[in-house]
Design a protein around this motif. Structure first.
Motif, PDB file in Angstrom:
ATOM      1  N   VAL A  75       0.841  -1.193   0.000  1.00 49.12           N
ATOM      2  CA  VAL A  75       0.000   0.000   0.000  1.00 49.12           C
ATOM      3  C   VAL A  75       0.879   1.248   0.000  1.00 49.12           C
ATOM      4  N   GLY A  76       0.668   2.107  -0.983  1.00 54.31           N
ATOM      5  CA  GLY A  76       1.370   3.387  -1.038  1.00 54.31           C
ATOM      6  C   GLY A  76       0.473   4.484  -0.512  1.00 54.31           C
ATOM      7  N   MET A  77       0.988   5.285   0.422  1.00 56.02           N
ATOM      8  CA  MET A  77       0.180   6.326   1.068  1.00 56.02           C
ATOM      9  C   MET A  77       0.800   7.710   0.860  1.00 56.02           C
ATOM     10  N   LEU A  78      -0.050   8.682   0.577  1.00 57.37           N
ATOM     11  CA  LEU A  78       0.332  10.088   0.644  1.00 57.37           C
ATOM     12  C   LEU A  78      -0.798  10.818   1.349  1.00 57.37           C
ATOM     13  N   LEU A  79      -0.607  11.037   2.655  1.00 57.23           N
ATOM     14  CA  LEU A  79      -1.639  11.699   3.452  1.00 57.23           C
ATOM     15  C   LEU A  79      -1.260  13.132   3.794  1.00 57.23           C
ATOM     16  N   ASP A  80       0.037  13.450   3.791  1.00 58.29           N
ATOM     17  CA  ASP A  80       0.490  14.799   4.106  1.00 58.29           C
ATOM     18  C   ASP A  80       1.878  14.986   3.507  1.00 58.29           C
ATOM     19  N   ALA A  81       1.961  15.725   2.407  1.00 62.13           N
ATOM     20  CA  ALA A  81       3.233  15.890   1.710  1.00 62.13           C
ATOM     21  C   ALA A  81       4.256  16.661   2.539  1.00 62.13           C
ATOM     22  N   SER A  82       3.785  17.424   3.535  1.00 62.09           N
ATOM     23  CA  SER A  82       4.719  18.187   4.359  1.00 62.09           C
ATOM     24  C   SER A  82       5.342  17.339   5.463  1.00 62.09           C
ATOM     25  N   ALA A  83       4.829  16.111   5.663  1.00 59.97           N
ATOM     26  CA  ALA A  83       5.342  15.242   6.731  1.00 59.97           C
ATOM     27  C   ALA A  83       6.565  14.466   6.239  1.00 59.97           C
ATOM     28  N   GLN A  84       7.601  15.204   5.859  1.00 61.34           N
ATOM     29  CA  GLN A  84       8.848  14.622   5.386  1.00 61.34           C
ATOM     30  C   GLN A  84      10.000  15.291   6.127  1.00 61.34           C
ATOM     31  N   HIS A  85      11.038  14.553   6.392  1.00 64.21           N
ATOM     32  CA  HIS A  85      12.168  15.070   7.155  1.00 64.21           C
ATOM     33  C   HIS A  85      12.829  16.204   6.371  1.00 64.21           C
ATOM     34  N   ALA A  86      12.706  17.423   6.903  1.00 63.32           N
ATOM     35  CA  ALA A  86      13.170  18.599   6.175  1.00 63.32           C
ATOM     36  C   ALA A  86      14.686  18.627   5.972  1.00 63.32           C
ATOM     37  N   GLY A  87      15.429  17.934   6.848  1.00 63.51           N
ATOM     38  CA  GLY A  87      16.884  17.967   6.760  1.00 63.51           C
ATOM     39  C   GLY A  87      17.473  16.946   5.809  1.00 63.51           C
ATOM     40  N   ARG A  88      16.656  16.014   5.314  1.00 66.77           N
ATOM     41  CA  ARG A  88      17.154  14.999   4.386  1.00 66.77           C
ATOM     42  C   ARG A  88      16.947  15.466   2.941  1.00 66.77           C
ATOM     43  N   THR A  89      17.729  14.910   2.051  1.00 64.98           N
ATOM     44  CA  THR A  89      17.513  15.166   0.631  1.00 64.98           C
ATOM     45  C   THR A  89      16.382  14.274   0.138  1.00 64.98           C
ATOM     46  N   GLY A  90      15.851  14.624  -1.008  1.00 69.81           N
ATOM     47  CA  GLY A  90      14.797  13.788  -1.576  1.00 69.81           C
ATOM     48  C   GLY A  90      15.262  12.361  -1.791  1.00 69.81           C
ATOM     49  N   ARG A  91      16.490  12.213  -2.273  1.00 68.18           N
ATOM     50  CA  ARG A  91      17.020  10.869  -2.505  1.00 68.18           C
ATOM     51  C   ARG A  91      17.164  10.108  -1.191  1.00 68.18           C
ATOM     52  N   GLU A  92      17.598  10.788  -0.129  1.00 67.13           N
ATOM     53  CA  GLU A  92      17.744  10.127   1.172  1.00 67.13           C
ATOM     54  C   GLU A  92      16.392   9.668   1.711  1.00 67.13           C
ATOM     55  N   VAL A  93      15.353  10.485   1.518  1.00 66.28           N
ATOM     56  CA  VAL A  93      14.014  10.110   1.969  1.00 66.28           C
ATOM     57  C   VAL A  93      13.583   8.802   1.297  1.00 66.28           C
ATOM     58  N   LEU A  94      13.796   8.710  -0.004  1.00 68.06           N
ATOM     59  CA  LEU A  94      13.392   7.508  -0.730  1.00 68.06           C
ATOM     60  C   LEU A  94      14.293   6.323  -0.413  1.00 68.06           C
ATOM     61  N   THR A  95      15.579   6.583  -0.228  1.00 65.87           N
ATOM     62  CA  THR A  95      16.504   5.488   0.101  1.00 65.87           C
ATOM     63  C   THR A  95      16.139   4.868   1.445  1.00 65.87           C
ATOM     64  N   LEU A  96      15.820   5.708   2.429  1.00 63.85           N
ATOM     65  CA  LEU A  96      15.413   5.193   3.732  1.00 63.85           C
ATOM     66  C   LEU A  96      14.129   4.379   3.598  1.00 63.85           C
ATOM     67  N   GLY A 123      19.047  15.832  -4.915  1.00 61.99           N
ATOM     68  CA  GLY A 123      20.116  16.065  -3.954  1.00 61.99           C
ATOM     69  C   GLY A 123      19.893  17.276  -3.068  1.00 61.99           C
ATOM     70  N   ARG A 124      18.762  17.930  -3.238  1.00 61.87           N
ATOM     71  CA  ARG A 124      18.445  19.125  -2.443  1.00 61.87           C
ATOM     72  C   ARG A 124      17.719  18.723  -1.158  1.00 61.87           C
ATOM     73  N   ARG A 125      17.947  19.487  -0.077  1.00 59.83           N
ATOM     74  CA  ARG A 125      17.251  19.240   1.185  1.00 59.83           C
ATOM     75  C   ARG A 125      15.759  19.525   1.016  1.00 59.83           C
ATOM     76  N   VAL A 126      14.960  18.708   1.654  1.00 56.69           N
ATOM     77  CA  VAL A 126      13.511  18.840   1.510  1.00 56.69           C
ATOM     78  C   VAL A 126      13.029  20.204   2.001  1.00 56.69           C
ATOM     79  N   ARG A 127      13.723  20.788   2.972  1.00 60.39           N
ATOM     80  CA  ARG A 127      13.306  22.104   3.470  1.00 60.39           C
ATOM     81  C   ARG A 127      13.346  23.159   2.365  1.00 60.39           C
ATOM     82  N   ASN A 128      14.112  22.896   1.321  1.00 61.80           N
ATOM     83  CA  ASN A 128      14.233  23.847   0.228  1.00 61.80           C
ATOM     84  C   ASN A 128      13.333  23.488  -0.959  1.00 61.80           C
ATOM     85  N   TYR A 129      12.479  22.500  -0.790  1.00 59.27           N
ATOM     86  CA  TYR A 129      11.560  22.102  -1.851  1.00 59.27           C
ATOM     87  C   TYR A 129      10.349  23.035  -1.898  1.00 59.27           C
ATOM     88  N   SER A 130       9.855  23.266  -3.098  1.00 62.21           N
ATOM     89  CA  SER A 130       8.563  23.933  -3.246  1.00 62.21           C
ATOM     90  C   SER A 130       7.465  22.938  -2.882  1.00 62.21           C
TER      91      SER A 130
END
Length: 299
Positions: A75-96, A123-130
């Motif tokens: 099951v793939g869930m997206l309930l809150d797009a802002s609930a992501q670790h702001a200090g990790r990069t997008g790639r790190e979020v997916l790798t974890l 490779g950008r930190r999630v805090r800097n994502y639009s």
């Protein structure tokens, strides 16, 4: 398959869900609609095992979400797009996510490419994502394990028109391969274009459900005039039933020819006269949820 069987959720004296029953079936996109506060997010959280139901049962693939073996693989869930670790990069979020679910790490790059996040953006930190980039990352995380079921709450928030079209094509393709999609969105035109089935909730209760074609088929005639009150009175005198529409105008249980003849006899100027078929999702939505919608008051 996602199934709700008489699900009720109470918070003290407040009932967020009141006997909710519906299904989202494989190979189909199910649009889940309702005004703010109607119970959509609560229902999705119950399905995800994040909020326990007071009574009733919600199942995913035939079992409660929490009892699925390694549920993130199914099951793939997206309930809150802002609930992501702001200090990790997008790639790190997916790798974890890949490590936690046991997915091959090569899937990370595949999914980044699938959702259109570039090498630099990954490779950008999630805090800097639009907001739009966060949405794409959240969708990537939901798709990481190539699951059988997707539950997406407002996934189009922040996406530009090209991104919305991309998401529409993505969900259509996913369902065409046999996947189950439960999709909540305020973009009614997009739901109308992508959803095979629609469920409408208001005040915690299901107020309508069925295929998109069935719900939008309607009947009778939609008419708008320079004086709807006068036209309704004339229609009543002619023995015709006319119901006011939330968006303005009347829905009349008669053919357009008959309604037009009554309007001509009453000397009422018509601004719109058409078969009730294909009223459109927006009009149907407002009709069904008029008593549940909140009115915004300007300060």
């Amino acid at each position: 398959m996602i199934s709700f069987d008489h699900v009720t959720k109470r918070y003290g004296g407040f009932t967020a869900l009141d006997g909710v029953s519906f299904e989202a079936r494989p190979g189909r996109v199910t649009g889940f609609l309702g005004p703010n506060g109607a119970g959509k997010s609560t229902a999705m959280r119950v399905a995800a095992g994040l909020t326990p139901a007071t009574s009733g049962r919600a199942t995913v693939l035939g079992r409660p979400y929490g009892t699925l073996p390694n549920p993130g693989r199914h099951v793939g869930m997206l309930l809150d797009a802002s609930a992501q670790h702001a200090g990790r990069t997008g790639r790190e979020v997916l790798t974890l996510g890949a490590i936690l679910t046991g997915v091959d790490r090569r899937r990370v790059e595949e999914t980044l490419d699938l959702v259109g996040l570039t090498e630099k953006e990954a490779g950008r930190r999630v805090r800097n994502y639009s907001l739009g980039m966060r949405q794409r990352l959240g969708i990537a995380h939901a798709l990481l394990a190539d699951p059988e079921v997707l539950v997406l709450d407002e996934p189009a928030n922040g996406l530009d028109p090209a991104g919305i079209r991309w998401m529409r094509d993505l969900l259509r393709g996913y369902a065409a391969r046999g996947g189950t999609v439960l999709l909540s969105s305020h973009l009614l035109n997009e739901i109308e274009r992508v959803a095979d089935d629609i469920v409408v909730i208001g005040h915690g209760r299901i107020v309508a459900g069925g295929t998109t074609r069935e719900l939008l088929a309607g009947s009778g005639t939609t008419v708008r005039s320079a004086d709807d009150a006068r036209l309704r009175s004339a229609l009543g005198t002619a023995g015709l039933s006319a119901s006011p529409l939330a968006a303005g105008g009347l829905l009349v249980d008669a053919t357009p020819e008959v309604v037009g003849a009554v309007a001509l006899e009453a000397a009422v100027v018509l601004r719109e006269l058409r078969s009730g078929d294909g009223r459109g999702l927006e009009e149907m939505f407002f009709d069904l949820t008029a008593d549940a919608a909140r009115e915004e008051v300007a300060a």
